[in-house]
Design a protein around this motif. Structure first.
Motif, short mmCIF file in Angstrom:
data_model
loop_
_atom_site.label_atom_id
_atom_site.label_comp_id
_atom_site.label_asym_id
_atom_site.label_seq_id
_atom_site.Cartn_x
_atom_site.Cartn_y
_atom_site.Cartn_z
N LEU A 1 0.85 -1.17 0.00
CA LEU A 1 0.00 0.00 0.00
C LEU A 1 0.89 1.23 0.00
CD1 LEU A 1 -2.75 1.41 0.23
CD2 LEU A 1 -2.52 1.20 2.73
N PHE A 2 0.71 2.10 -1.00
CA PHE A 2 1.35 3.40 -1.04
C PHE A 2 0.30 4.41 -0.60
CE2 PHE A 2 3.96 1.02 -4.00
CZ PHE A 2 5.25 1.50 -3.77
N GLU A 3 0.44 4.90 0.63
CA GLU A 3 -0.59 5.74 1.24
C GLU A 3 -0.08 7.17 1.42
OE1 GLU A 3 -3.68 5.17 4.91
OE2 GLU A 3 -1.66 4.41 5.18
N ALA A 4 -0.89 8.15 0.98
CA ALA A 4 -0.52 9.56 1.10
C ALA A 4 -0.35 9.94 2.57
CB ALA A 4 -1.58 10.43 0.45
N GLN A 5 0.68 10.74 2.83
CA GLN A 5 0.97 11.23 4.18
C GLN A 5 0.67 12.71 4.28
OE1 GLN A 5 2.42 8.83 6.74
NE2 GLN A 5 1.09 7.99 5.17
N GLU A 6 0.20 13.15 5.42
CA GLU A 6 -0.11 14.57 5.62
C GLU A 6 1.11 15.45 5.41
OE1 GLU A 6 -2.08 15.47 9.28
OE2 GLU A 6 -3.63 13.94 8.95
N THR A 7 2.28 14.94 5.72
CA THR A 7 3.51 15.71 5.59
C THR A 7 4.06 15.69 4.17
OG1 THR A 7 4.77 13.77 6.28
CG2 THR A 7 4.16 15.35 7.99
N GLY A 8 3.38 15.00 3.26
CA GLY A 8 3.83 14.90 1.87
C GLY A 8 4.46 13.55 1.60
N GLY A 9 4.35 13.12 0.38
CA GLY A 9 4.92 11.84 0.00
C GLY A 9 3.99 10.68 0.32
N LEU A 10 4.54 9.48 0.17
CA LEU A 10 3.79 8.25 0.37
C LEU A 10 4.49 7.36 1.39
CD1 LEU A 10 3.15 7.30 -3.38
CD2 LEU A 10 1.53 8.38 -1.83
N LEU A 11 3.70 6.71 2.23
CA LEU A 11 4.21 5.66 3.10
C LEU A 11 3.96 4.35 2.38
CD1 LEU A 11 5.45 5.04 5.89
CD2 LEU A 11 3.11 4.61 6.67
N HIS A 12 5.01 3.58 2.18
CA HIS A 12 4.95 2.29 1.48
C HIS A 12 5.00 1.21 2.54
CE1 HIS A 12 7.53 -1.13 0.21
NE2 HIS A 12 6.92 -1.04 -0.94
N HIS A 13 3.92 0.42 2.64
CA HIS A 13 3.92 -0.69 3.60
C HIS A 13 3.63 -1.97 2.84
CE1 HIS A 13 3.73 -2.80 7.36
NE2 HIS A 13 2.64 -3.40 6.92
N GLU A 14 4.57 -2.90 2.91
CA GLU A 14 4.47 -4.18 2.21
C GLU A 14 4.29 -5.28 3.25
OE1 GLU A 14 7.19 -5.29 -1.22
OE2 GLU A 14 8.06 -6.44 0.42
N SER A 15 3.35 -6.19 3.01
CA SER A 15 3.18 -7.32 3.93
C SER A 15 2.73 -8.53 3.14
CB SER A 15 2.16 -6.98 5.02
OG SER A 15 0.91 -6.70 4.44
N GLY A 16 3.15 -9.69 3.63
CA GLY A 16 2.79 -10.93 2.97
C GLY A 16 3.53 -12.10 3.57
N THR A 17 3.80 -13.10 2.74
CA THR A 17 4.46 -14.32 3.18
C THR A 17 5.74 -14.53 2.36
OG1 THR A 17 2.34 -15.31 3.74
CG2 THR A 17 4.20 -16.82 3.48
N PHE A 18 6.83 -14.76 3.07
CA PHE A 18 8.12 -15.05 2.43
C PHE A 18 8.42 -16.53 2.64
CE2 PHE A 18 12.89 -15.06 2.64
CZ PHE A 18 13.10 -14.82 1.29
N VAL A 19 8.72 -17.23 1.56
CA VAL A 19 9.08 -18.65 1.63
C VAL A 19 10.54 -18.78 1.22
CG1 VAL A 19 8.61 -20.96 0.77
CG2 VAL A 19 6.71 -19.36 1.08
N TRP A 20 11.34 -19.36 2.11
CA TRP A 20 12.77 -19.58 1.82
C TRP A 20 13.11 -21.00 2.20
CZ3 TRP A 20 16.08 -17.46 -1.22
CH2 TRP A 20 17.44 -17.74 -1.10
N GLN A 21 13.62 -21.75 1.24
CA GLN A 21 14.00 -23.14 1.43
C GLN A 21 12.87 -23.93 2.08
OE1 GLN A 21 17.80 -22.93 3.47
NE2 GLN A 21 18.87 -22.48 1.56
N GLY A 22 11.65 -23.70 1.59
CA GLY A 22 10.50 -24.46 2.04
C GLY A 22 9.84 -23.98 3.32
N VAL A 23 10.40 -22.97 3.95
CA VAL A 23 9.85 -22.47 5.21
C VAL A 23 9.13 -21.13 4.96
CG1 VAL A 23 10.37 -21.72 7.56
CG2 VAL A 23 11.68 -23.59 6.53
N ALA A 24 7.84 -21.09 5.28
CA ALA A 24 7.05 -19.87 5.09
C ALA A 24 6.99 -19.10 6.40
CB ALA A 24 5.64 -20.24 4.64
N ARG A 25 7.11 -17.77 6.26
CA ARG A 25 7.00 -16.91 7.45
C ARG A 25 6.44 -15.56 7.02
NH1 ARG A 25 12.74 -17.61 6.71
NH2 ARG A 25 12.64 -19.24 8.24
N PRO A 26 5.73 -14.88 7.93
CA PRO A 26 5.22 -13.55 7.60
C PRO A 26 6.39 -12.57 7.40
CG PRO A 26 4.58 -14.20 9.84
CD PRO A 26 5.38 -15.31 9.26
N ALA A 27 6.19 -11.62 6.50
CA ALA A 27 7.24 -10.63 6.24
C ALA A 27 6.58 -9.29 5.95
CB ALA A 27 8.09 -11.07 5.06
#
Length: 146
Positions: free
Chosen positions: A40-66
């Protein structure tokens, strides 16, 4: 590779929610992983965008939130200055030609990112990371959500 779509205003283009699919390859070991989620690129009152990324990262078969947070601040002529959540500089971003290359030195490693815009709803980043302990390629595809 096809043509790139020029973007006169990076912040206006990025604003909103994007589906994210990332592949991660360790060229030294051959290990592979991936990330799926949203940004999500969300507008900030101070100008610009806050970028917040969330999901699942899988590395060598192990899934974890990221998740991660970045700040995209207005730059000259429709560009952006990208910073880490704590305010440290990350890289600049100028998509006026539809393509941009940025470097970010991190300790002994060098991150080189290529940003390309395919159309109104699709763009990609490819980060190549080289250093004494890293030899990675991270390819991320973004697709605009409704």
């Amino acid at each position: 590779m096809g043509e790139f779509r020029p973007v006169p205003d990076v912040l206006a283009y990025l604003a909103g929610r994007w589906r994210v699919t990332r592949s991660v390859r360790d060229l030294a070991s051959g290990a592979e992983g991936g990330f799926t989620g949203s940004t999500l690129f969300e507008a900030q009152e101070t100008g610009g965008l806050l970028h917040h990324e969330s999901g699942t990262f899988v590395w060598q078969g192990v899934a974890r939130p990221a998740e991660r947070t970045l700040r995209f601040l207005p730059g000259p002529g429709g560009t952006a200055e990208v910073r880490f959540a704590d305010g440290r500089p990350f890289h600049d971003l100028d998509l006026s030609s539809g393509r941009h290359v940025a470097d970010h030195p991190c300790a002994a490693d060098l991150y080189r990112g290529e940003f390309t815009v395919r159309d109104r709803d699709h763009w990609r980043t490819v980060w190549r990371v080289r250093g004494p302990a890293k030899d990675l390629v991270l390819r991320t595809d973004y697709a605009r959500e409704g």
